[in-house]
Design an enzyme around this catalytic site. Structure first.
Site, PDB file in Angstrom:
ATOM      1  CB  ALA A   1       5.788  33.931   4.706  1.00 55.30           C
TER       2      ALA A   1
ATOM      3  CB  SER B   1      -0.408  39.143   1.642  1.00 53.32           C
ATOM      4  OG  SER B   1       0.741  39.193   2.451  1.00 53.32           O
ATOM      5  CG  ASN B   2       2.276  34.955   3.501  1.00 50.97           C
ATOM      6  OD1 ASN B   2       2.613  35.302   4.621  1.00 50.97           O
ATOM      7  ND2 ASN B   2       3.054  35.131   2.430  1.00 50.97           N
ATOM      8  NE  ARG B   3      -3.255  32.295   9.484  1.00 52.22           N
ATOM      9  CZ  ARG B   3      -3.359  31.163  10.167  1.00 52.22           C
ATOM     10  NH1 ARG B   3      -3.619  30.045   9.528  1.00 52.22           N
ATOM     11  NH2 ARG B   3      -3.205  31.148  11.467  1.00 52.22           N
ATOM     12  CB  SER B   4       4.191  35.773   7.377  1.00 49.99           C
ATOM     13  OG  SER B   4       5.301  36.265   8.093  1.00 49.99           O
TER      14      SER B   4
END
Ligand code: C5P
Length: 211
Positions: free
Chosen positions: A84, A17-20
């Protein structure tokens, strides 16, 4: 509105996943409900509460987000894609938990669908599509390229290399680029303020398109 990250499975217990945090997208959704708009918020997994009054569709993966956007985009005047979306996913997620004793797995990656590109052909003349661009380098040229390639009316670019804004922060500094070539820099402010300013711009484009 879309907001938050998406997640793609590696195996039943692990994902990429990502930091959003979803804060920017949720702030736009909140500003829109405050302004009296009907809001459908397609949200990836986040730890914050949706604004009261917004309809919420919860999704996890890029495929699910694409399906939800396809379903809801027809009826909307403005689409804001603040999510994101994870760019890559394991091509063959493991059905069973990968054992640590097996060593680091070799993962084959594939691209997730580009949601904005996929729905660009569905855009009606009176609809306004706005994307976001999170960049660490070459902010303006990258944002303008995405604006063009994704057939957007506007894109809100933010520098994610700075600690005091962007991902996970309550503040942001956006530069808006428009399809007519204009650009507008919004100074560092709370995400609520940034959202209000962005919304005002989008309302104006929407009103123009409907004339
Ligand atoms: O290409 P990039 O991911 O930087 O573009 C950002 C914009 O495109 C954002 O508005 C994001 O929500 C959208 N996007 C998308 N589908 C993807 C990746 C990004 O719609 N797979």
């Amino acid at each position: 509105m879309t907001a938050g990250p998406t997640r793609e499975a590696i195996d039943p217990v692990r994902f990429v996943s990502n930091r959003s945090s979803g804060k920017m997208g949720y702030a736009v959704a909140a500003a829109a409900t405050r302004a009296g708009h009907e809001v459908c918020l397609v949200s990836g997994p986040v730890a914050i509460e949706p604004p009261r009054g917004a309809g919420v569709v919860r999704v996890t993966t890029a495929d699910e987000m694409l399906a939800a956007v396809r379903r809801h985009v027809r009826g909307c005047d403005v689409l804001v894609m603040a999510a994101a979306v994870a760019d890559w996913r394991p091509k063959h997620p493991a059905k069973r938990k990968l054992k640590k004793s097996g060593g680091p797995p070799r993962i084959e990656w594939e691209a997730t669908p580009d949601i904005l590109k996929a729905i660009a052909p569905l855009k009606r003349k009176t609809q306004v599509f706005c994307g976001f661009a999170a960049e660490t380098d070459r902010l303006a040229p990258e944002a303008r390229r995405k604006l063009r390639e994704k057939n957007l009316d506007a894109i809100a670019a933010n520098d994610v290399s700075k600690k005091d804004r962007g991902f996970e922060s309550d503040r942001n500094a956006l530069t808006l680029f428009f399809a007519d070539g204009r650009a507008r820099r919004l100074a560092l402010a709370t995400k609520a303020k940034c959202a209000e300013r962005l919304l005002r711009e989008l309302e104006e484009i929407s009103a123009q398109k409907k004339k």
